[in-house]
Design a protein around this motif. Structure first.
Motif, PDB file in Angstrom:
ATOM      1  N   GLY A   1      -6.193  21.646   4.314  1.00  0.00           N
ATOM      2  CA  GLY A   1      -7.183  20.625   4.630  1.00  0.00           C
ATOM      3  C   GLY A   1      -6.563  19.266   4.850  1.00  0.00           C
ATOM      4  N   ALA A   2      -7.418  18.273   4.877  1.00  0.00           N
ATOM      5  CA  ALA A   2      -6.989  16.918   5.190  1.00  0.00           C
ATOM      6  C   ALA A   2      -6.072  16.365   4.105  1.00  0.00           C
ATOM      7  N   ALA A   3      -5.205  15.435   4.511  1.00  0.00           N
ATOM      8  CA  ALA A   3      -4.294  14.789   3.568  1.00  0.00           C
ATOM      9  C   ALA A   3      -5.027  13.706   2.782  1.00  0.00           C
ATOM     10  N   THR A   4      -4.441  13.327   1.651  1.00  0.00           N
ATOM     11  CA  THR A   4      -4.999  12.243   0.839  1.00  0.00           C
ATOM     12  C   THR A   4      -4.431  10.898   1.278  1.00  0.00           C
ATOM     13  N   ASN A   5      -5.110   9.852   0.867  1.00  0.00           N
ATOM     14  CA  ASN A   5      -4.726   8.487   1.228  1.00  0.00           C
ATOM     15  C   ASN A   5      -3.826   7.872   0.167  1.00  0.00           C
TER      16      ASN A   5
ATOM     17  N   GLY B   1       0.813  -1.198   0.000  1.00  0.00           N
ATOM     18  CA  GLY B   1       0.000   0.000   0.000  1.00  0.00           C
ATOM     19  C   GLY B   1       0.855   1.260   0.000  1.00  0.00           C
ATOM     20  N   GLY B   2       0.392   2.291  -0.704  1.00  0.00           N
ATOM     21  CA  GLY B   2       1.111   3.546  -0.772  1.00  0.00           C
ATOM     22  C   GLY B   2       0.926   4.396   0.478  1.00  0.00           C
ATOM     23  N   GLY B   3       1.847   5.323   0.696  1.00  0.00           N
ATOM     24  CA  GLY B   3       1.770   6.230   1.837  1.00  0.00           C
ATOM     25  C   GLY B   3       0.884   7.433   1.557  1.00  0.00           C
ATOM     26  N   PRO B   4       0.344   8.063   2.595  1.00  0.00           N
ATOM     27  CA  PRO B   4      -0.505   9.240   2.410  1.00  0.00           C
ATOM     28  C   PRO B   4       0.323  10.513   2.227  1.00  0.00           C
ATOM     29  N   SER B   5      -0.325  11.556   1.715  1.00  0.00           N
ATOM     30  CA  SER B   5       0.324  12.858   1.635  1.00  0.00           C
ATOM     31  C   SER B   5       0.373  13.494   3.022  1.00  0.00           C
ATOM     32  N   GLY B   6       1.095  14.617   3.119  1.00  0.00           N
ATOM     33  CA  GLY B   6       1.287  15.245   4.420  1.00  0.00           C
ATOM     34  C   GLY B   6       0.737  16.655   4.468  1.00  0.00           C
ATOM     35  N   PRO B   7      -0.239  16.941   5.307  1.00  0.00           N
ATOM     36  CA  PRO B   7      -0.743  18.314   5.422  1.00  0.00           C
ATOM     37  C   PRO B   7       0.249  19.187   6.169  1.00  0.00           C
ATOM     38  N   SER B   8       0.318  20.448   5.778  1.00  0.00           N
ATOM     39  CA  SER B   8       1.174  21.393   6.487  1.00  0.00           C
ATOM     40  C   SER B   8       0.398  22.626   6.914  1.00  0.00           C
TER      41      SER B   8
END
Length: 305
Positions: free
Chosen positions: A287-291, A69-76
């Protein structure tokens, strides 16, 4: 009645199922016939039975593809970095025994649900193929992206996480990218993320074939970094990843928009990694990070000459 051992239970002895070739049947997934070959695409956890191993007179090997599975993005709170692709493993294995095998398909890492997260970034989940003789082929979940956390009013930088491929870093050069190939495999299962020194232009994450990209000029416009590309693999002709590619890194986001996700399901902009490719999640502005995208396991074997 006395117990009689069936001599046709074993590969290569008379007309056993598969004869000189393997015979494999899954519990839930579907067997697809493709010319002289058959293959199974596992999009979720499953088991399978090897009823015949085949032999050297025909074939006693399987080809495999295992993607985590891939990693999620990171909100800043402003602009987010891309998530690392799930680890990519491909090759061949000899079937040494009949019996039950198992498949574990890693889920994509869940992105933080707020622009200012308080917890650590997630990684994608590992995938695994285990053959009846207990041979295991593992792929490591993709690294979660760097993020800016706020706890009790205090801001903290969290580095990109190591994984199959590394999560993107940056956030004004304060966050290091994650490293790829955390499983230490040869050939490598993935590459490092990139790290940007610009606060408003974030870097891309690593993919199965290359590192993530730094922000830079494209046609005269300064853009966020692209995700690293995955690898083309045509093991399954009817379930073919992202146009034949798997394990692409997620893109960063910047003041002029998003970079491009890596070939192989990497998210670009506010997009999740593609399902069953192991693609990393794409960064976004706020906003929220992606999956991250879920992984996949595929096996293929020759069943006739």
């Amino acid at each position: 009645m006395s117990n009689i051992i069936n001599p046709y239970r074993f590969a290569g002895e008379g007309p056993s199922p598969g004869g000189d070739y393997p015979d494999i049947s899954p519990d839930l997934a579907t067997v697809v016939t493709d010319g002289d070959y058959k293959y199974i695409v596992f999009n979720d956890h499953d088991t399978f039975e090897v009823d015949a191993t085949g032999d050297s007179g025909g074939s006693d090997e399987i080809e495999y593809l295992v993607v985590a599975g891939g990693g999620p993005s990171g909100p800043s709170g402003y602009y987010g970095t891309g998530g690392g692709a799930g680890g990519y493993r491909a090759g061949t294995e000899t079937l040494n025994s009949t019996g039950t095998g198992t498949v574990t398909v890693g889920a994509g890492g869940a992105g933080a649900g707020a622009a200012w997260p308080t917890g650590p970034a997630n990684n994608g989940d590992d995938s695994q193929l285990e053959l009846p003789d207990f041979t295991q082929i593992d792929a490591s979940g993709g690294g979660g992206a760097a993020q800016w956390k706020v706890i009790s009013g205090q801001g903290y930088v969290e580095n990109g996480r190591d994984g199959g491929s590394g999560g993107g870093g940056g956030i004004g050069a304060n966050a290091s990218p994650g490293a790829g190939n955390v499983g230490g495999y040869d050939p490598v299962e993935g590459y490092d993320g990139a790290s940007s020194g610009a606060s408003y232009y974030q870097a891309g994450a690593g993919g199965a074939s290359e590192e993530g990209y730094l922000p830079g000029y494209i046609d005269g416009v300064y853009m966020a970094g692209n995700g690293g590309d995955g690898i083309e693999n045509l093991i399954a002709t009817t379930s073919n990843g992202d146009n034949g590619y798997y394990a692409g890194g997620g893109a960063g986001y910047g003041g002029t928009g998003a970079g491009s996700g890596g070939a192989g399901g990497g998210g670009g902009g506010y997009n999740n990694g593609a399902a069953n490719t192991g693609g990393g999640g794409g960064g976004y502005s706020t906003g929220a990070a992606t999956n991250g995208g879920s992984g996949v396991v595929i096996i293929r074997w020759k069943y006739r000459n």
